[in-house]
Design a protein around this motif. Sequence first.
Motif, PDB file in Angstrom:
ATOM      1  N   ARG A 191      -2.092  -7.121  56.159  1.00 60.98           N
ATOM      2  CA  ARG A 191      -1.313  -7.586  55.015  1.00 60.98           C
ATOM      3  C   ARG A 191      -0.478  -6.482  54.390  1.00 60.98           C
ATOM      4  N   PHE A 192      -0.497  -5.276  54.973  1.00 66.39           N
ATOM      5  CA  PHE A 192       0.108  -4.132  54.292  1.00 66.39           C
ATOM      6  C   PHE A 192       1.076  -3.344  55.162  1.00 66.39           C
ATOM      7  N   ASN A 193       1.414  -3.838  56.361  1.00 65.69           N
ATOM      8  CA  ASN A 193       2.380  -3.123  57.202  1.00 65.69           C
ATOM      9  C   ASN A 193       3.806  -3.388  56.715  1.00 65.69           C
ATOM     10  N   LYS A 194       4.779  -2.698  57.281  1.00 71.08           N
ATOM     11  CA  LYS A 194       6.148  -2.781  56.757  1.00 71.08           C
ATOM     12  C   LYS A 194       6.810  -4.140  57.007  1.00 71.08           C
ATOM     13  N   TRP A 212       7.581 -10.394  56.484  1.00 70.59           N
ATOM     14  CA  TRP A 212       8.736 -10.872  57.245  1.00 70.59           C
ATOM     15  C   TRP A 212       8.567 -12.339  57.658  1.00 70.59           C
ATOM     16  N   TYR A 213       7.377 -12.855  57.578  1.00 70.63           N
ATOM     17  CA  TYR A 213       7.103 -14.255  57.909  1.00 70.63           C
ATOM     18  C   TYR A 213       6.472 -14.922  56.689  1.00 70.63           C
ATOM     19  N   ARG A 233      -5.322 -11.734  59.640  1.00 66.94           N
ATOM     20  CA  ARG A 233      -4.920 -11.619  58.235  1.00 66.94           C
ATOM     21  C   ARG A 233      -5.764 -12.501  57.318  1.00 66.94           C
ATOM     22  N   LEU A 234      -6.517 -13.424  57.899  1.00 64.01           N
ATOM     23  CA  LEU A 234      -7.268 -14.405  57.112  1.00 64.01           C
ATOM     24  C   LEU A 234      -6.334 -15.153  56.167  1.00 64.01           C
ATOM     25  N   GLN A 235      -5.197 -15.538  56.729  1.00 62.16           N
ATOM     26  CA  GLN A 235      -4.196 -16.317  56.012  1.00 62.16           C
ATOM     27  C   GLN A 235      -3.573 -17.329  56.964  1.00 62.16           C
TER      28      GLN A 235
END
Length: 554
Positions: free
Chosen positions: A130-133, A137-138, A168-170
């Motif tokens: 959940r914290f990459n650059k 983007w989605y 991501r548990l999303q």
Amino acid sequence: MSMTEANGSILTPDRDWWRGAVIYQIYPRSYQDSNDDGIGDLAGITRRLPYVASLGVDAIWISPFFTSPMRDYGYDVSNYRDVDPIFGTLADFDALIAEAHRLGLRVMIDLVISHTSDQHPWFAESRSSRFNKRADWYVWADAKPDGSPPNNWLSIFGGSAWQWDPTRLQYYMHNFLTSQPDLNLHNPEVQEELLAVERFWLERGVDGFRLDTINFYFHDQLLRDNPALAPERRNANTAPAVNPYNYQEHLYDKNRPENLAFLKRFRAVMNEFPAIAAVGEVGDSQRGLEIVGEYTSGGDKMHMCYAFEFLAPDPLTPKRVAEVMHDFERAAPEGWACWAFSNHDVTRHVSRWGQHVADKDAFAKGLASLLMALRGSVCIYQGEELALPEAEIAFEDLRDPYGIQFWPDYKGRDGCRTPMVWEKDAVNGGFGEGRPWLPVSPEHLPRAVDRQETDMRSVLHHYRRFLAFRAEHPVFAKGEIEFLGVEAPMLAFVRAYGNEKIVCVFNMSGEPHAAPVPADLGTIEPLSGHGFDSYLSDGSIVLPAWSGFFARLL
């Protein structure tokens, strides 16, 4: 200077070329196989460009050929800046552009930027944490407290528009296949990257774009539920009737107002280059023409768009044609439409509307002339000029995930995507020596190009004649349209441009008809060269079945 500008092009810069243009759609997997692997490719298209140019069209639209895992046959892109190896190389594309321009054809390519493949490196990075650059983007969202999806949005391909990701548990959003995650265009970085993709292909020499699912680019950031749609308002324009997608009014998962600003940015990039145009696909069953009006107004967004009014199952009648054109004029007084009767997503119109028609050739000729006489630009789908019917595909030969999902109530899109037939007696109809990715329809072989070339009364030659007739009279490309009050099965209208006015009358039935010349028209002079045996006799217009009559108003 573009990469093709110095390669013998006979095209001259014309920023208005798209207005009234006739565009020939090519589905690359099924046009011409040059290396006998069973899949059509860019080199195959290049080989057949002289045939396309001989039709008299202005441009070609090529369905996606970008790198893709082919879960949705190219509409799931994993690299926007390269050609999938099954279709060839960037050098092959450059050669195609050069040959098209040499022949006087403009080239539009199909950009799919509402979503990517789940194999795209952007998505691989986005789903990794959940914290990459590229985490944003989605379209990601947390589950409801009970673990269910964030809202009630549905996928066009069936089921929820949300797919759970265990890393991501999303949930991530997908308007189409689960392998086609939606990009988050609310993110400025995503917009910048997509505009860079646009510029990459413009610099490579393309003349424009067909923008897939253009009204799906943005979603409601509050993730509000779509309301239910009353049964009497449901129709099957965007999704087949068996799909519960039709049960919702899609207020929040697409058609968002934020899209207008992005389309202006997309247009601004096109304006940096000479003579570029774009046509957008608007997929909405309730507000399609209204959205077309929004997207083509003001001269600062799309040049033209099409909705699904003439791609829908609804029977094509004189009343229906007039209603659609009037509805468009009300919804888009500043806009410009691009009309089509067939494409790679719908049942071919000779079958969709002509199931009980006895003379399929006359039917195809009449509808082709009607399409090309309407106000707007025109898309012709490969094989339409041969009056190809929808192919019957056995379940075991199906490739389309949409058809597999809803079989047998909806058979999917493979029936309109089978290989082009070039030679009746050649292996695979001349498509290629290898086993085709979809079977060649035996019903198509008698309609192959080589058979129709030798018959001057064929549907193929009618398309050529009428395209030449249309080119002789700019009124068809640029003119206004006014419908006349005639009784069904007749349809009549006047096209007017500059000092020229042409009355167009169509017999939309399988029986000959005669109709009196409307009294308020005055003197008319019949025109020839359009390919019909209609004529004027004792103040009446006499039309064979499925034919047209054209005359200049004096």
